[in-house]
Design a protein around this motif. Structure first.
Motif, PDB file in Angstrom:
ATOM      1  N   CYS A 198       0.828  -1.090  -0.154  1.00 23.57           N
ATOM      2  CA  CYS A 198       0.087   0.105   0.021  1.00 23.57           C
ATOM      3  C   CYS A 198       0.920   1.158  -0.190  1.00 23.57           C
ATOM      4  O   CYS A 198       0.577   2.174  -0.754  1.00 23.57           O
ATOM      5  CB  CYS A 198      -0.780  -0.135   1.163  1.00 23.57           C
ATOM      6  SG  CYS A 198      -1.623  -1.531   1.712  1.00 23.57           S
ATOM      7  N   CYS A 201       1.814   3.761  -2.957  1.00 21.27           N
ATOM      8  CA  CYS A 201       0.608   4.929  -3.248  1.00 21.27           C
ATOM      9  C   CYS A 201       0.321   5.799  -2.195  1.00 21.27           C
ATOM     10  O   CYS A 201       0.227   7.017  -2.250  1.00 21.27           O
ATOM     11  CB  CYS A 201      -0.413   4.227  -3.930  1.00 21.27           C
ATOM     12  SG  CYS A 201      -0.404   3.324  -5.551  1.00 21.27           S
ATOM     13  N   HIS A 202      -0.052   5.151  -0.988  1.00 19.51           N
ATOM     14  CA  HIS A 202      -0.636   5.995  -0.207  1.00 19.51           C
ATOM     15  C   HIS A 202       0.412   6.733   0.871  1.00 19.51           C
ATOM     16  O   HIS A 202       0.237   7.407   1.703  1.00 19.51           O
ATOM     17  CB  HIS A 202      -1.596   5.179   0.732  1.00 19.51           C
ATOM     18  CG  HIS A 202      -2.834   4.860   0.150  1.00 19.51           C
ATOM     19  ND1 HIS A 202      -3.839   5.672  -0.114  1.00 19.51           N
ATOM     20  CD2 HIS A 202      -3.244   3.620  -0.591  1.00 19.51           C
ATOM     21  CE1 HIS A 202      -4.880   4.987  -0.884  1.00 19.51           C
ATOM     22  NE2 HIS A 202      -4.627   3.886  -1.249  1.00 19.51           N
ATOM     23  N   PRO A 221      -5.843  10.006   1.504  1.00 19.23           N
ATOM     24  CA  PRO A 221      -4.953   9.654   2.798  1.00 19.23           C
ATOM     25  C   PRO A 221      -5.658   8.299   3.682  1.00 19.23           C
ATOM     26  O   PRO A 221      -6.941   8.399   3.413  1.00 19.23           O
ATOM     27  CB  PRO A 221      -5.079  10.839   3.645  1.00 19.23           C
ATOM     28  CG  PRO A 221      -6.369  11.435   3.280  1.00 19.23           C
ATOM     29  CD  PRO A 221      -6.425  11.198   1.652  1.00 19.23           C
ATOM     30  N   MET A 248      -8.423  -3.100  -3.333  1.00 18.70           N
ATOM     31  CA  MET A 248      -6.854  -2.783  -3.046  1.00 18.70           C
ATOM     32  C   MET A 248      -6.162  -3.844  -3.149  1.00 18.70           C
ATOM     33  O   MET A 248      -6.644  -5.007  -2.763  1.00 18.70           O
ATOM     34  CB  MET A 248      -6.662  -1.836  -1.935  1.00 18.70           C
ATOM     35  CG  MET A 248      -7.397  -0.473  -1.760  1.00 18.70           C
ATOM     36  SD  MET A 248      -6.828   0.448  -2.830  1.00 18.70           S
ATOM     37  CE  MET A 248      -8.222   1.230  -3.497  1.00 18.70           C
TER      38      MET A 248
END
Ligand code: HEC
Ligand code: HEC
Length: 332
Positions: A198, A201-202, A221, A248
């Motif tokens: 993750c 990207c985040h 966010p 995701m």
């Protein structure tokens, strides 16, 4: 597995696909396999060309714009007023403006309200339900019920509802249920999985990434002051994990589910761990009747002796069994 093989033998592969796409059983079962071709066909496809060319259609189009570019219109510097408190868009969670299967799909919503909501302990209209998302995940203040923007959200939801099959559920209406492990979700393992799956990207700090114009997010966010409040449904570990599993990591999941049920729960436990991650302060924690609380809500009191930590991270089954024995409605 055994049963599936037998079914394949009897019906052939197409038969199985038809069953797994339409059968009421398939909806609630977890499934690590890529989406089958037949299931793809079962997706409801919204055709924007069918939006009527009149004043109602104009409101529908504006409602869709609000879903996709929320902050631009009603964010902290919004052109139509300042309502949402962060730069997230509705579509970050209700993907494809609420029409993507298994992504808190909104196609059925219009026909399901007014509806009794346990969190508030009263019957809410769809407009009031929309304002819940404006206030909690978006950390904002409610839109006036007669505002052009609220009317546009409602028009859009009414229009997409014309695509819902009458009186029956459809593919991806509800997010898929998970097989709940017998052990508690593990935020520390979630941290490792987060960094692997993750963070690219985040962000390692969960802060996401703004667009170059800084008016919305390329990657929204996951925690911090610009993210959703505790008390939002996304803050519940099981609720989030059910969504994560089918959505995701955003790029890879398009070719098939990546996370196992246990991994999705561990990651949701890490993301939603308030000792590790700050969030905006919630204005209220409701559920006036504590016997109607969601099992994975993380704010007591509960009508049982399980700890708040067990409610949040599991194992959930003992709690579910206890509630069933008392005759209380289990919501998860
Ligand atoms: C951080 C994620 C997030 C964002 C952003 C968000 N929502 Fe939601 N929304 C949820 C979740 C989670 C639920 C609960 C779904 C459930 O219980 O299955 C929900 C529920 C809803 C529902 C009720 C659906 C039903 O049929 O009961 C509506 C309507 C809704 N949201 C509209 C919006 C609108 C409009 C926006 C933008 C202003 C928005 N949401 C932004 C996560 C989000
Ligand atoms: C390739 C980039 C990418 C990866 C990797 C990725 N995401 Fe996302 N994520 C996105 C995008 C883009 C959105 C917004 C989707 C939209 O607007 O349609 C999103 C939305 C979300 C949201 C809902 C909005 C919010 O900010 O609350 C959550 C939660 C989330 N991702 C969690 C995760 C987790 C957990 C992982 C790892 C398992 C992950 N994502 C991996 C790109 C990514």
């Amino acid at each position: 597995m055994k049963r599936i093989i037998i079914v394949i033998a009897i019906l052939g592969i197409t038969g199985v696909m038809a069953i797994s796409s339409c059968g009421p059983e398939a909806e609630g079962k977890s499934d690590n396999k890529p989406v089958a071709a037949k299931e793809e066909e079962a997706h409801i496809v919204i055709d924007l060309k069918n939006i009527p060319d009149d004043q109602f259609g104009e409101s529908v189009r504006y409602g869709r714009e609000l879903m996709l570019h929320t902050a631009q219109f009603i964010g902290p510097k919004g052109s139509a007023g300042k309502y949402t408190g962060n730069l997230m868009s509705c579509t970050n969670c209700h993907q494809d403006a609420g029409t993507k299967p298994f992504s808190f799909n909104l196609i059925a919503s219009h026909e399901h309200y007014p509806q009794y909501r346990a969190r508030e302990g009263k019957v809410l209209t769809l407009a009031e339900r929309i304002n819940n998302c404006v206030t909690r995940p978006h950390n904002g203040k409610p839109l006036p019920l007669d505002s052009k923007e609220m009317v546009a959200f409602l028009s859009y939801l009414k229009w997409i509802n014309t695509y819902a099959p009458k009186g029956k559920s459809y593919y991806g209406e509800k997010n898929r249920k998970l097989d709940l492990p017998t052990t508690a979700a593990n935020p520390e393992n979630g941290r490792i999985l987060f960094e692997q799956n993750c963070a690219r990207c985040h962000g390692k700090d969960g802060a996401g990434q703004l667009t170059p114009e800084q008016t919305a997010y390329t990657y929204p966010p996951l925690w911090g002051p610009e993210s959703y409040q505790p008390g939002s449904s996304m803050h519940r570990v099981v609720k989030q994990a059910e969504w994560l599993k089918n959505n995701m990591p955003h790029d890879k999941v398009q070719n098939g589910v990546v996370l196992t049920d246990a991994e999705a729960l561990d990651i949701a436990a890490f993301v939603n761990n308030d000792a590790l991650h700050a969030r905006p302060n919630p204005k209220s924690f409701d559920y006036p009747n504590i016997r109607e609380k969601a099992i994975d809500y993380d704010h007591g009191p509960f009508p049982d002796t399980f700890s708040v930590a067990q409610h949040k991270y599991g194992p959930y089954q003992p709690i579910i069994d206890y509630w069933k024995k008392q005759g209380w409605k289990v919501s998860l």
